[in-house]
Design a protein around this motif. Structure first.
Motif, PDB file in Angstrom:
ATOM      1  N   LEU A 185     -97.050 -54.087 -30.400  1.00 18.77           N
ATOM      2  CA  LEU A 185     -97.565 -52.737 -30.579  1.00 18.77           C
ATOM      3  C   LEU A 185     -97.300 -51.899 -29.334  1.00 18.77           C
ATOM      4  CD1 LEU A 185     -99.072 -50.647 -32.268  1.00 18.77           C
ATOM      5  CD2 LEU A 185    -101.200 -51.595 -31.373  1.00 18.77           C
ATOM      6  N   MET A 186     -97.583 -52.468 -28.166  1.00 14.77           N
ATOM      7  CA  MET A 186     -97.372 -51.711 -26.930  1.00 14.77           C
ATOM      8  C   MET A 186     -95.895 -51.348 -26.751  1.00 14.77           C
ATOM      9  SD  MET A 186    -100.166 -51.014 -25.635  1.00 14.77           S
ATOM     10  CE  MET A 186    -101.851 -51.516 -25.758  1.00 14.77           C
ATOM     11  N   ALA A 187     -95.011 -52.263 -27.070  1.00 16.68           N
ATOM     12  CA  ALA A 187     -93.573 -51.976 -26.959  1.00 16.68           C
ATOM     13  C   ALA A 187     -93.179 -50.852 -27.908  1.00 16.68           C
ATOM     14  CB  ALA A 187     -92.762 -53.231 -27.246  1.00 16.68           C
ATOM     15  N   GLY A 188     -93.731 -50.863 -29.115  1.00 21.07           N
ATOM     16  CA  GLY A 188     -93.451 -49.794 -30.066  1.00 21.07           C
ATOM     17  C   GLY A 188     -93.968 -48.456 -29.585  1.00 21.07           C
ATOM     18  N   LEU A 189     -95.187 -48.438 -29.062  1.00 19.83           N
ATOM     19  CA  LEU A 189     -95.758 -47.193 -28.542  1.00 19.83           C
ATOM     20  C   LEU A 189     -94.911 -46.635 -27.405  1.00 19.83           C
ATOM     21  CD1 LEU A 189     -99.555 -48.101 -28.517  1.00 19.83           C
ATOM     22  CD2 LEU A 189     -98.434 -46.437 -30.019  1.00 19.83           C
ATOM     23  N   GLN A 190     -94.360 -47.500 -26.592  1.00 20.56           N
ATOM     24  CA  GLN A 190     -93.571 -47.046 -25.448  1.00 20.56           C
ATOM     25  C   GLN A 190     -92.224 -46.458 -25.848  1.00 20.56           C
ATOM     26  OE1 GLN A 190     -93.712 -50.435 -22.824  1.00 20.56           O
ATOM     27  NE2 GLN A 190     -95.848 -50.039 -22.308  1.00 20.56           N
ATOM     28  N   MET A 191     -91.848 -46.582 -27.113  1.00 26.24           N
ATOM     29  CA  MET A 191     -90.624 -45.948 -27.608  1.00 26.24           C
ATOM     30  C   MET A 191     -90.858 -44.474 -27.960  1.00 26.24           C
ATOM     31  SD  MET A 191     -88.337 -48.299 -27.479  1.00 26.24           S
ATOM     32  CE  MET A 191     -87.023 -47.629 -28.465  1.00 26.24           C
ATOM     33  N   LEU A 192     -92.099 -44.109 -28.247  1.00 22.92           N
ATOM     34  CA  LEU A 192     -92.391 -42.767 -28.750  1.00 22.92           C
ATOM     35  C   LEU A 192     -92.055 -41.637 -27.783  1.00 22.92           C
ATOM     36  CD1 LEU A 192     -95.682 -43.548 -30.696  1.00 22.92           C
ATOM     37  CD2 LEU A 192     -93.329 -43.397 -31.571  1.00 22.92           C
ATOM     38  N   PRO A 193     -92.163 -41.804 -26.462  1.00 22.33           N
ATOM     39  CA  PRO A 193     -91.788 -40.703 -25.569  1.00 22.33           C
ATOM     40  C   PRO A 193     -90.303 -40.334 -25.626  1.00 22.33           C
ATOM     41  CG  PRO A 193     -93.090 -42.325 -24.384  1.00 22.33           C
ATOM     42  CD  PRO A 193     -92.774 -42.902 -25.731  1.00 22.33           C
ATOM     43  N   LYS A 194     -89.489 -41.184 -26.248  1.00 23.03           N
ATOM     44  CA  LYS A 194     -88.067 -40.861 -26.397  1.00 23.03           C
ATOM     45  C   LYS A 194     -87.842 -39.740 -27.399  1.00 23.03           C
ATOM     46  CE  LYS A 194     -86.544 -45.423 -25.020  1.00 23.03           C
ATOM     47  NZ  LYS A 194     -85.773 -46.607 -25.334  1.00 23.03           N
ATOM     48  N   ILE A 195     -88.858 -39.412 -28.180  1.00 20.46           N
ATOM     49  CA  ILE A 195     -88.752 -38.310 -29.138  1.00 20.46           C
ATOM     50  C   ILE A 195     -88.836 -37.006 -28.349  1.00 20.46           C
ATOM     51  CG2 ILE A 195     -89.781 -37.221 -31.171  1.00 20.46           C
ATOM     52  CD1 ILE A 195     -90.889 -40.027 -31.904  1.00 20.46           C
ATOM     53  N   GLU A 196     -87.837 -36.164 -28.498  1.00 28.84           N
ATOM     54  CA  GLU A 196     -87.674 -35.003 -27.631  1.00 28.84           C
ATOM     55  C   GLU A 196     -88.826 -34.000 -27.663  1.00 28.84           C
ATOM     56  OE1 GLU A 196     -85.853 -34.304 -31.583  1.00 28.84           O
ATOM     57  OE2 GLU A 196     -85.472 -35.843 -30.090  1.00 28.84           O
ATOM     58  N   VAL A 197     -89.615 -33.967 -28.714  1.00 28.91           N
ATOM     59  CA  VAL A 197     -90.728 -33.006 -28.786  1.00 28.91           C
ATOM     60  C   VAL A 197     -92.009 -33.540 -28.155  1.00 28.91           C
ATOM     61  CG1 VAL A 197     -89.814 -31.769 -30.796  1.00 28.91           C
ATOM     62  CG2 VAL A 197     -91.329 -33.759 -31.121  1.00 28.91           C
ATOM     63  N   VAL A 198     -92.025 -34.808 -27.762  1.00 33.81           N
ATOM     64  CA  VAL A 198     -93.193 -35.380 -27.091  1.00 33.81           C
ATOM     65  C   VAL A 198     -93.152 -34.930 -25.635  1.00 33.81           C
ATOM     66  CG1 VAL A 198     -94.357 -37.499 -26.364  1.00 33.81           C
ATOM     67  CG2 VAL A 198     -93.343 -37.351 -28.649  1.00 33.81           C
ATOM     68  N   ASN A 252     -94.994 -31.607 -36.112  1.00 31.73           N
ATOM     69  CA  ASN A 252     -94.386 -31.836 -37.425  1.00 31.73           C
ATOM     70  C   ASN A 252     -93.031 -32.530 -37.281  1.00 31.73           C
ATOM     71  OD1 ASN A 252     -96.543 -30.674 -38.780  1.00 31.73           O
ATOM     72  ND2 ASN A 252     -95.612 -28.660 -38.846  1.00 31.73           N
ATOM     73  N   THR A 253     -92.252 -32.119 -36.288  1.00 32.09           N
ATOM     74  CA  THR A 253     -90.966 -32.758 -36.026  1.00 32.09           C
ATOM     75  C   THR A 253     -91.170 -34.225 -35.678  1.00 32.09           C
ATOM     76  OG1 THR A 253     -89.968 -30.679 -35.295  1.00 32.09           O
ATOM     77  CG2 THR A 253     -88.917 -32.726 -34.526  1.00 32.09           C
ATOM     78  N   TYR A 254     -92.156 -34.501 -34.856  1.00 33.11           N
ATOM     79  CA  TYR A 254     -92.487 -35.875 -34.464  1.00 33.11           C
ATOM     80  C   TYR A 254     -92.773 -36.735 -35.693  1.00 33.11           C
ATOM     81  CZ  TYR A 254     -95.610 -39.656 -33.037  1.00 33.11           C
ATOM     82  OH  TYR A 254     -96.220 -40.877 -32.894  1.00 33.11           O
ATOM     83  N   GLN A 255     -93.560 -36.220 -36.626  1.00 36.59           N
ATOM     84  CA  GLN A 255     -93.939 -36.994 -37.812  1.00 36.59           C
ATOM     85  C   GLN A 255     -92.728 -37.467 -38.604  1.00 36.59           C
ATOM     86  OE1 GLN A 255     -96.876 -38.157 -38.709  1.00 36.59           O
ATOM     87  NE2 GLN A 255     -97.889 -37.200 -36.977  1.00 36.59           N
ATOM     88  N   GLU A 256     -91.683 -36.655 -38.639  1.00 31.70           N
ATOM     89  CA  GLU A 256     -90.502 -36.966 -39.438  1.00 31.70           C
ATOM     90  C   GLU A 256     -89.366 -37.583 -38.628  1.00 31.70           C
ATOM     91  OE1 GLU A 256     -90.535 -36.820 -42.706  1.00 31.70           O
ATOM     92  OE2 GLU A 256     -92.616 -36.155 -42.544  1.00 31.70           O
ATOM     93  N   HIS A 257     -89.549 -37.727 -37.326  1.00 33.21           N
ATOM     94  CA  HIS A 257     -88.475 -38.225 -36.464  1.00 33.21           C
ATOM     95  C   HIS A 257     -88.166 -39.692 -36.773  1.00 33.21           C
ATOM     96  CE1 HIS A 257     -86.212 -39.229 -32.865  1.00 33.21           C
ATOM     97  NE2 HIS A 257     -86.059 -37.922 -32.679  1.00 33.21           N
ATOM     98  N   PRO A 258     -86.889 -40.074 -36.749  1.00 35.74           N
ATOM     99  CA  PRO A 258     -86.510 -41.465 -37.039  1.00 35.74           C
ATOM    100  C   PRO A 258     -87.183 -42.498 -36.124  1.00 35.74           C
ATOM    101  CG  PRO A 258     -84.578 -40.056 -37.067  1.00 35.74           C
ATOM    102  CD  PRO A 258     -85.718 -39.205 -36.592  1.00 35.74           C
ATOM    103  N   ILE A 259     -87.396 -42.179 -34.853  1.00 40.20           N
ATOM    104  CA  ILE A 259     -88.049 -43.140 -33.955  1.00 40.20           C
ATOM    105  C   ILE A 259     -89.495 -43.364 -34.386  1.00 40.20           C
ATOM    106  CG2 ILE A 259     -88.889 -43.515 -31.591  1.00 40.20           C
ATOM    107  CD1 ILE A 259     -86.328 -42.170 -30.583  1.00 40.20           C
ATOM    108  N   HIS A 260     -90.192 -42.297 -34.771  1.00 42.25           N
ATOM    109  CA  HIS A 260     -91.575 -42.438 -35.243  1.00 42.25           C
ATOM    110  C   HIS A 260     -91.615 -43.242 -36.535  1.00 42.25           C
ATOM    111  CE1 HIS A 260     -95.237 -40.923 -37.438  1.00 42.25           C
ATOM    112  NE2 HIS A 260     -95.746 -41.515 -36.379  1.00 42.25           N
ATOM    113  N   LYS A 261     -90.708 -42.927 -37.442  1.00 39.68           N
ATOM    114  CA  LYS A 261     -90.667 -43.664 -38.709  1.00 39.68           C
ATOM    115  C   LYS A 261     -90.340 -45.144 -38.481  1.00 39.68           C
ATOM    116  CE  LYS A 261     -90.005 -39.897 -41.836  1.00 39.68           C
ATOM    117  NZ  LYS A 261     -89.780 -39.735 -43.243  1.00 39.68           N
ATOM    118  N   GLN A 262     -89.464 -45.431 -37.529  1.00 44.99           N
ATOM    119  CA  GLN A 262     -89.137 -46.821 -37.196  1.00 44.99           C
ATOM    120  C   GLN A 262     -90.361 -47.520 -36.611  1.00 44.99           C
ATOM    121  OE1 GLN A 262     -85.913 -47.244 -34.408  1.00 44.99           O
ATOM    122  NE2 GLN A 262     -86.188 -49.446 -34.233  1.00 44.99           N
ATOM    123  N   PHE A 263     -91.085 -46.828 -35.730  1.00 41.69           N
ATOM    124  CA  PHE A 263     -92.307 -47.384 -35.152  1.00 41.69           C
ATOM    125  C   PHE A 263     -93.292 -47.776 -36.252  1.00 41.69           C
ATOM    126  CE2 PHE A 263     -96.711 -46.204 -33.994  1.00 41.69           C
ATOM    127  CZ  PHE A 263     -97.009 -47.277 -33.180  1.00 41.69           C
TER     128      PHE A 263
END
Length: 80
Positions: free
Chosen positions: A1-14, A50-61
């Motif tokens: 879970l922690m590794a997955g959470l640490q991927m989320l800052p790669k989303i450009e709108v975060v 809204n962009t974050y919700q649909e982003h491929p990295i978020h969906k992968q997480f």
């Protein structure tokens, strides 16, 4: 879970993220320590969220990590 959470800052709108676990503070009636992990995400605006919700990295997480949680609680807040 922690590794997955640490991927989320790669989303450009975060704009910022805080990942945490329950603090080792005194047990008080007002403290909710019933969680194992928390994240606070910061966005410039609702469009970014809204962009974050649909982003491929978020969906992968979600796809890869959703089996790791029993419950998700979301608090959407805006600065005042």
């Amino acid at each position: 879970l922690m590794a997955g959470l640490q991927m989320l800052p790669k989303i450009e709108v975060v704009r910022a993220i805080h990942i945490g676990v329950p603090g080792s503070t005194e047990n008080r009636p007002v403290v909710d320590s019933s969680f194992s992990a928390s994240e606070i995400l910061f966005f410039d605006d609702v469009a970014g969220q809204n962009t974050y919700q649909e982003h491929p990295i978020h969906k992968q997480f979600v796809a890869e990590c959703s089996h790791l949680w029993e419950r998700v609680v979301v608090y959407d807040a805006m600065s005042v």
